[in-house]
Enzyme design. Structure first.
Site, short mmCIF file in Angstrom:
data_model
loop_
_atom_site.label_atom_id
_atom_site.label_comp_id
_atom_site.label_asym_id
_atom_site.label_seq_id
_atom_site.Cartn_x
_atom_site.Cartn_y
_atom_site.Cartn_z
N ARG A 43 -24.22 2.80 -48.76
CA ARG A 43 -23.04 3.23 -47.99
C ARG A 43 -21.87 3.30 -48.95
O ARG A 43 -21.19 2.32 -49.20
CB ARG A 43 -22.78 2.21 -46.88
CG ARG A 43 -21.55 2.51 -46.04
CD ARG A 43 -21.44 1.50 -44.90
NE ARG A 43 -20.22 1.66 -44.14
CZ ARG A 43 -19.05 1.08 -44.46
NH1 ARG A 43 -18.97 0.30 -45.54
NH2 ARG A 43 -17.98 1.27 -43.73
N SER A 115 -25.22 4.69 -35.28
CA SER A 115 -24.28 3.64 -34.83
C SER A 115 -23.90 3.92 -33.38
O SER A 115 -23.55 5.04 -33.05
CB SER A 115 -22.99 3.70 -35.66
OG SER A 115 -23.26 3.50 -37.01
N LYS A 144 -15.02 -3.13 -43.09
CA LYS A 144 -14.81 -1.76 -42.60
C LYS A 144 -13.40 -1.73 -42.00
O LYS A 144 -13.15 -2.33 -40.96
CB LYS A 144 -15.86 -1.40 -41.55
CG LYS A 144 -15.72 0.00 -40.91
CD LYS A 144 -16.83 0.22 -39.89
CE LYS A 144 -16.63 1.44 -39.00
NZ LYS A 144 -16.99 2.72 -39.62
C1 TZP Z 1 -20.21 -0.77 -41.63
C2 TZP Z 1 -19.77 -1.62 -40.50
N1 TZP Z 1 -19.85 -1.20 -39.20
C3 TZP Z 1 -19.42 -2.10 -38.29
S1 TZP Z 1 -18.87 -3.51 -39.10
C4 TZP Z 1 -19.24 -2.90 -40.67
C5 TZP Z 1 -19.00 -3.66 -41.92
C6 TZP Z 1 -19.94 -4.82 -42.04
O1 TZP Z 1 -19.65 -5.49 -43.25
P1 TZP Z 1 -19.77 -7.08 -43.35
O2 TZP Z 1 -21.23 -7.44 -43.22
O3 TZP Z 1 -19.23 -7.38 -44.73
O4 TZP Z 1 -18.92 -7.65 -42.25
C1 IFP Z 2 -21.75 1.60 -39.34
C2 IFP Z 2 -23.04 1.16 -39.36
C3 IFP Z 2 -23.63 0.52 -38.23
N1 IFP Z 2 -24.92 0.08 -38.28
C4 IFP Z 2 -25.65 0.28 -39.41
C5 IFP Z 2 -27.07 -0.24 -39.40
F1 IFP Z 2 -27.06 -1.54 -39.70
F2 IFP Z 2 -27.81 0.40 -40.30
F3 IFP Z 2 -27.61 -0.11 -38.18
N2 IFP Z 2 -25.18 0.88 -40.49
C6 IFP Z 2 -23.89 1.35 -40.55
N3 IFP Z 2 -23.45 1.93 -41.58
#
Ligand code: TZP
Ligand code: IFP
Ligand code: MG
Length: 217
Positions: A43, A115, A144
């Site tokens: 990502r 998602s 994020k």
């Molecule tokens: C990509 C994404 N989508 C929802 S939360 C998130 C970030 C998760 O990162 P972390 O595991 O460091 O909280």
């Molecule tokens: C925004 C996101 C939400 N869920 C996931 C996954 F964990 F793969 F399901 N990946 C992402 N990049």
């Protein structure tokens, strides 16, 4: 090679070059693979995100590492890149290309993740042929910047009760300490960025996530 479905318990590591601090991303990925992650998602986001040939080469390097460990290699958002290097799958958000169109482009054998933030969005993902859905953020996250407010476990519970056979991956602020709540809510997997990418001992941290899944959770 790709395990088409998400088998419980899935430790789904997600990373980009912005998530590993001063450490080399490929070293972090190798250590996470050594620790036993079950899925990896590239990502690549943020101000200094790799693009073009640099991104393609980095993606190939990640793909090669994952192949060596038999771990599915999934790319976030970038369908063109996923097709170009024959990734095992793609993960898209609600604001990306339509899931049904992506499924058509990828064909039936690739992994498609979507998602979702509601049962309605999960229904649409199922209709589009998604193999799993990601739900979050479950807990507060700093990774994020535009994440929606923490949905907590209720999102996972509601989707699992409506679609018991649809693999659900929890994401957002997940650590070895709070992961058991995510398993208890019925998730097939936990998706983790910073708790693994920034760990002192990456391989050990992955093992802590595996231990957080108690049989029969
Ligand atoms: C990509 C994404 N989508 C929802 S939360 C998130 C970030 C998760 O990162 P972390 O595991 O460091 O909280
Ligand atoms: C925004 C996101 C939400 N869920 C996931 C996954 F964990 F793969 F399901 N990946 C992402 N990049
Ligand atoms: Mg996206």
């Amino acid at each position: 090679m790709a395990l088409k479905f998400i088998n419980k318990p899935s430790i789904y590591f997600i990373m980009g070059t912005e998530n590993t601090g001063t450490r080399h991303p490929l070293t972090v990925l190798k250590e996470a693979l050594e620790g036993g992650i079950s899925h990896f998602q590239l990502r690549e986001k943020g101000q200094f995100a790799l693009t073009g040939d640099e991104l393609k080469q980095f993606a190939k390097d990640c793909q090669q590492l994952c192949r060596a460990y038999g771990v599915p290699f999934i790319i976030n958002d970038d369908v063109e890149l996923a097709e170009e290097i024959n990734a095992d799958g793609i993960h898209i958000g609600q604001e990306d290309e339509e899931a049904a169109a992506v499924r058509k482009r990828l064909g039936p054998d690739k992994i498609l993740g979507v998602s979702v933030h509601s049962v309605q969005e999960a229904a649409e993902a199922v209709g589009a042929g998604a193999d799993y859905v990601g739900m979050g953020p479950v807990f507060p996250t700093y990774t994020k910047s535009d994440a929606k407010k923490p949905a907590g476990l209720v999102g996972i519970l509601s989707v699992k009760s409506t679609y018991p056979n649809l693999p659900v991956i929890g994401i957002g602020g997940i650590t070895p300490e709070n992961a058991e709540n995510v398993w208890a809510a019925g998730a097939e997997g936990v998706a983790v960025i910073s708790s693994i990418a920034q760990a002192e001992d990456v391989a050990h941290q992955v093992k802590l996530f595996s231990h957080s899944y108690k049989k029969g959770a």
